[in-house]
Design a protein around this motif. Structure first.
Motif, PDB file in Angstrom:
ATOM      1  N   GLN A  35       0.824  -1.212   0.000  1.00 51.76           N
ATOM      2  CA  GLN A  35       0.000   0.000   0.000  1.00 51.76           C
ATOM      3  C   GLN A  35       0.858   1.261   0.000  1.00 51.76           C
ATOM      4  O   GLN A  35       0.515   2.251  -0.642  1.00 51.76           O
ATOM      5  N   VAL A  36       1.957   1.250   0.749  1.00 53.09           N
ATOM      6  CA  VAL A  36       2.855   2.411   0.775  1.00 53.09           C
ATOM      7  C   VAL A  36       3.462   2.623  -0.606  1.00 53.09           C
ATOM      8  O   VAL A  36       3.516   3.753  -1.110  1.00 53.09           O
ATOM      9  N   ILE A  37       3.905   1.556  -1.245  1.00 53.95           N
ATOM     10  CA  ILE A  37       4.492   1.670  -2.581  1.00 53.95           C
ATOM     11  C   ILE A  37       3.455   2.216  -3.565  1.00 53.95           C
ATOM     12  O   ILE A  37       3.762   3.093  -4.380  1.00 53.95           O
ATOM     13  N   GLU A  38       2.224   1.730  -3.486  1.00 51.87           N
ATOM     14  CA  GLU A  38       1.160   2.236  -4.356  1.00 51.87           C
ATOM     15  C   GLU A  38       0.855   3.703  -4.047  1.00 51.87           C
ATOM     16  O   GLU A  38       0.656   4.509  -4.957  1.00 51.87           O
ATOM     17  N   TYR A  39       0.829   4.061  -2.768  1.00 53.41           N
ATOM     18  CA  TYR A  39       0.543   5.439  -2.357  1.00 53.41           C
ATOM     19  C   TYR A  39       1.583   6.400  -2.930  1.00 53.41           C
ATOM     20  O   TYR A  39       1.253   7.443  -3.476  1.00 53.41           O
ATOM     21  N   PHE A  40       2.859   6.043  -2.829  1.00 50.40           N
ATOM     22  CA  PHE A  40       3.909   6.897  -3.371  1.00 50.40           C
ATOM     23  C   PHE A  40       3.948   6.837  -4.890  1.00 50.40           C
ATOM     24  O   PHE A  40       4.363   7.792  -5.541  1.00 50.40           O
ATOM     25  N   GLY A  41       3.536   5.713  -5.470  1.00 45.31           N
ATOM     26  CA  GLY A  41       3.526   5.580  -6.919  1.00 45.31           C
ATOM     27  C   GLY A  41       2.673   6.636  -7.599  1.00 45.31           C
ATOM     28  O   GLY A  41       2.952   7.043  -8.725  1.00 45.31           O
ATOM     29  N   GLU A  42       1.648   7.106  -6.919  1.00 44.24           N
ATOM     30  CA  GLU A  42       0.783   8.150  -7.453  1.00 44.24           C
ATOM     31  C   GLU A  42       1.388   9.538  -7.286  1.00 44.24           C
ATOM     32  O   GLU A  42       0.888  10.498  -7.865  1.00 44.24           O
ATOM     33  N   ARG A  43       2.465   9.659  -6.520  1.00 42.62           N
ATOM     34  CA  ARG A  43       3.024  10.966  -6.191  1.00 42.62           C
ATOM     35  C   ARG A  43       4.433  11.209  -6.726  1.00 42.62           C
ATOM     36  O   ARG A  43       4.893  12.334  -6.730  1.00 42.62           O
ATOM     37  N   LEU A  44       5.110  10.180  -7.175  1.00 43.32           N
ATOM     38  CA  LEU A  44       6.487  10.322  -7.660  1.00 43.32           C
ATOM     39  C   LEU A  44       6.523  10.476  -9.175  1.00 43.32           C
ATOM     40  O   LEU A  44       5.660   9.951  -9.884  1.00 43.32           O
ATOM     41  N   MET A  45       7.555  11.162  -9.667  1.00 44.76           N
ATOM     42  CA  MET A  45       7.706  11.340 -11.109  1.00 44.76           C
ATOM     43  C   MET A  45       8.035  10.009 -11.793  1.00 44.76           C
ATOM     44  O   MET A  45       7.530   9.724 -12.871  1.00 44.76           O
ATOM     45  N   GLU A  46       8.895   9.208 -11.195  1.00 46.35           N
ATOM     46  CA  GLU A  46       9.278   7.909 -11.744  1.00 46.35           C
ATOM     47  C   GLU A  46       9.125   6.839 -10.660  1.00 46.35           C
ATOM     48  O   GLU A  46      10.103   6.411 -10.056  1.00 46.35           O
TER      49      GLU A  46
END
Length: 117
Positions: A35-46
């Motif tokens: 869930q953390v990886i998915e959460y940041f996946g929406e916020r990071l450029m790459e």
């Protein structure tokens, strides 16, 4: 004999109140890493090149967030390393991700106040 009964009653009341207090948080998020990886996946450029270092297991906090005071949440500490806009790899940055009802909802930076339970 009465003192022993009073002590037992106090211990039972304490145990009951601790159980009720703990139930406000719900269960800890089982798949918090994904869930953390998915959460940041929406916020990071790459997001595909990001690196994650989980520095804690889920723990309970009370957070003041979006008009809610003392919201019982779970929190997880993580360090994230991602590419910078110029293409170079940045250094690890520490974050705390908050979970409510098993879903990642916010970062510690989004809350007004957070207190560990």
């Amino acid at each position: 004999m009465q003192i022993k009964q009073i002590i037992m009653a106090i211990a039972a009341a304490f145990t009951l109140s601790a159980g009720v207090h703990a139930s406000d948080f719900g269960s800890a998020p089982a798949d918090y890493e994904a869930q953390v990886i998915e959460y940041f996946g929406e916020r990071l450029m790459e997001p595909r090149t990001a690196r994650y270092d989980f520095t804690s297991e889920p723990y309970q906090v009370f957070a003041d967030l979006r008009g809610y005071e003392g919201l019982p949440c779970w929190a997880v500490d993580v360090r994230v390393k991602s590419r910078m806009p110029n293409g170079s790899r940045g250094s690890y940055v520490s974050y705390t991700v908050l979970f409510l009802d098993g879903e990642a909802i916010a970062l510690e930076d989004d809350v007004v106040r957070m207190v560990r339970a």
